[in-house]
Design a protein around this motif. Structure first.
Motif, mmCIF file in Angstrom:
data_model
loop_
_atom_site.group_PDB
_atom_site.id
_atom_site.type_symbol
_atom_site.label_atom_id
_atom_site.label_comp_id
_atom_site.label_asym_id
_atom_site.label_seq_id
_atom_site.Cartn_x
_atom_site.Cartn_y
_atom_site.Cartn_z
ATOM 1 N N PHE A 1 -36.972 42.086 -62.712
ATOM 2 C CA PHE A 1 -37.963 43.237 -62.795
ATOM 3 C C PHE A 1 -37.532 44.610 -62.479
ATOM 4 O O PHE A 1 -36.787 44.824 -61.191
ATOM 5 C CB PHE A 1 -38.897 42.680 -61.586
ATOM 6 C CG PHE A 1 -40.348 43.599 -61.360
ATOM 7 C CD1 PHE A 1 -41.147 43.651 -62.532
ATOM 8 C CD2 PHE A 1 -40.412 44.117 -60.029
ATOM 9 C CE1 PHE A 1 -42.396 44.310 -62.290
ATOM 10 C CE2 PHE A 1 -41.699 44.865 -60.233
ATOM 11 C CZ PHE A 1 -42.418 45.009 -61.135
ATOM 12 N N ALA A 2 -37.477 45.448 -63.573
ATOM 13 C CA ALA A 2 -36.973 46.764 -63.226
ATOM 14 C C ALA A 2 -37.208 47.516 -62.314
ATOM 15 O O ALA A 2 -36.429 48.240 -61.545
ATOM 16 C CB ALA A 2 -37.001 47.273 -64.701
ATOM 17 N N ALA B 1 -31.710 49.417 -55.713
ATOM 18 C CA ALA B 1 -30.406 50.437 -56.006
ATOM 19 C C ALA B 1 -30.553 51.956 -54.961
ATOM 20 O O ALA B 1 -29.786 52.013 -54.579
ATOM 21 C CB ALA B 1 -30.301 51.037 -57.488
ATOM 22 N N ASN B 2 -31.836 52.288 -54.880
ATOM 23 C CA ASN B 2 -32.239 53.547 -53.895
ATOM 24 C C ASN B 2 -31.860 52.827 -52.467
ATOM 25 O O ASN B 2 -31.078 53.746 -52.087
ATOM 26 C CB ASN B 2 -33.482 53.832 -54.245
ATOM 27 C CG ASN B 2 -34.274 54.499 -55.057
ATOM 28 O OD1 ASN B 2 -35.378 54.538 -55.158
ATOM 29 N ND2 ASN B 2 -33.496 54.970 -55.901
ATOM 30 N N LEU B 3 -32.062 51.625 -52.177
ATOM 31 C CA LEU B 3 -31.581 51.235 -50.798
ATOM 32 C C LEU B 3 -30.308 51.205 -50.518
ATOM 33 O O LEU B 3 -29.702 51.622 -49.444
ATOM 34 C CB LEU B 3 -32.379 50.046 -50.561
ATOM 35 C CG LEU B 3 -33.686 50.006 -50.154
ATOM 36 C CD1 LEU B 3 -34.273 48.827 -50.041
ATOM 37 C CD2 LEU B 3 -34.352 51.121 -49.511
ATOM 38 N N TRP C 1 -27.532 47.785 -59.951
ATOM 39 C CA TRP C 1 -28.727 47.695 -60.013
ATOM 40 C C TRP C 1 -29.442 48.671 -60.947
ATOM 41 O O TRP C 1 -30.327 48.609 -61.640
ATOM 42 C CB TRP C 1 -29.516 47.414 -58.758
ATOM 43 C CG TRP C 1 -29.379 46.207 -58.082
ATOM 44 C CD1 TRP C 1 -28.355 45.966 -57.019
ATOM 45 C CD2 TRP C 1 -29.487 44.999 -58.450
ATOM 46 N NE1 TRP C 1 -28.385 44.753 -56.666
ATOM 47 C CE2 TRP C 1 -29.109 43.919 -57.712
ATOM 48 C CE3 TRP C 1 -30.541 44.527 -59.765
ATOM 49 C CZ2 TRP C 1 -29.409 42.488 -57.834
ATOM 50 C CZ3 TRP C 1 -30.647 43.160 -59.976
ATOM 51 C CH2 TRP C 1 -30.000 42.251 -58.944
ATOM 52 N N TYR C 2 -28.762 50.044 -60.868
ATOM 53 C CA TYR C 2 -29.382 51.130 -61.493
ATOM 54 C C TYR C 2 -28.973 50.889 -63.180
ATOM 55 O O TYR C 2 -29.914 51.119 -64.018
ATOM 56 C CB TYR C 2 -28.779 52.497 -61.487
ATOM 57 C CG TYR C 2 -29.349 53.306 -60.031
ATOM 58 C CD1 TYR C 2 -30.562 53.134 -59.735
ATOM 59 C CD2 TYR C 2 -28.483 53.725 -59.137
ATOM 60 C CE1 TYR C 2 -31.227 53.802 -58.685
ATOM 61 C CE2 TYR C 2 -28.956 54.597 -57.994
ATOM 62 C CZ TYR C 2 -30.447 54.530 -57.751
ATOM 63 O OH TYR C 2 -30.705 55.258 -56.849
ATOM 64 N N LYS C 3 -27.882 50.327 -63.403
ATOM 65 C CA LYS C 3 -27.611 49.924 -64.659
ATOM 66 C C LYS C 3 -28.503 48.966 -65.210
ATOM 67 O O LYS C 3 -29.048 49.041 -66.379
ATOM 68 C CB LYS C 3 -26.188 49.326 -64.735
ATOM 69 C CG LYS C 3 -25.007 50.472 -64.986
ATOM 70 C CD LYS C 3 -23.899 49.863 -65.201
ATOM 71 C CE LYS C 3 -22.577 50.914 -65.351
ATOM 72 N NZ LYS C 3 -21.107 50.006 -65.388
ATOM 73 N N LYS C 4 -29.021 47.966 -64.712
ATOM 74 C CA LYS C 4 -29.531 46.924 -65.169
ATOM 75 C C LYS C 4 -31.080 47.377 -65.191
ATOM 76 O O LYS C 4 -31.857 47.333 -66.341
ATOM 77 C CB LYS C 4 -29.889 45.527 -64.032
ATOM 78 C CG LYS C 4 -28.543 44.853 -63.936
ATOM 79 C CD LYS C 4 -28.461 43.661 -62.825
ATOM 80 C CE LYS C 4 -27.346 43.126 -62.699
ATOM 81 N NZ LYS C 4 -27.415 41.679 -63.407
ATOM 82 N N GLY D 1 -34.967 50.077 -69.493
ATOM 83 C CA GLY D 1 -35.962 51.228 -69.882
ATOM 84 C C GLY D 1 -36.454 52.102 -68.961
ATOM 85 O O GLY D 1 -37.210 52.737 -68.871
ATOM 86 N N ASN D 2 -36.115 51.773 -67.575
ATOM 87 C CA ASN D 2 -36.276 52.394 -66.256
ATOM 88 C C ASN D 2 -35.777 53.976 -66.568
ATOM 89 O O ASN D 2 -34.651 53.832 -66.150
ATOM 90 C CB ASN D 2 -36.313 51.684 -65.171
ATOM 91 C CG ASN D 2 -36.880 52.395 -63.928
ATOM 92 O OD1 ASN D 2 -36.358 53.196 -63.384
ATOM 93 N ND2 ASN D 2 -37.714 51.865 -63.274
#
Length: 74
Positions: A19-20, A27-29, A46-49, A54-55
């Motif tokens: 779930f993007a 990733a922010n955390l 997590w940012y890469k995933k 498409g996020n």
């Protein structure tokens, strides 16, 4: 009161299910060290995933992570 550690656990459960938006938030955390131990490598993962899904915010934050040198060399 905020429970960022609890939020991180729920985000991680959702992120592991691809779930993007949860991947982005998790990733922010990790990037900020809120509710979890600060870990730029986990943030990158997590940012890469999320970016691959498409996020757009993840794409931006991943670029900023690299540009800022948080992972070592810019």
């Amino acid at each position: 009161p905020e429970d960022l550690a609890g939020a991180a656990k729920w985000y991680e459960r959702a992120a592991e299910q691809d779930f993007a938006p949860a991947q982005y938030r998790l990733a922010n955390l990790y990037e900020a060290g809120k509710g979890v131990t600060k870990d730029p490598l986990k943030a990158e993962t997590w940012y890469k995933k999320a970016a691959q899904a498409g996020n757009r915010m993840s794409m931006h934050n991943l670029a900023a992570l690299y540009a800022g040198g948080a992972l070592g060399k810019q």
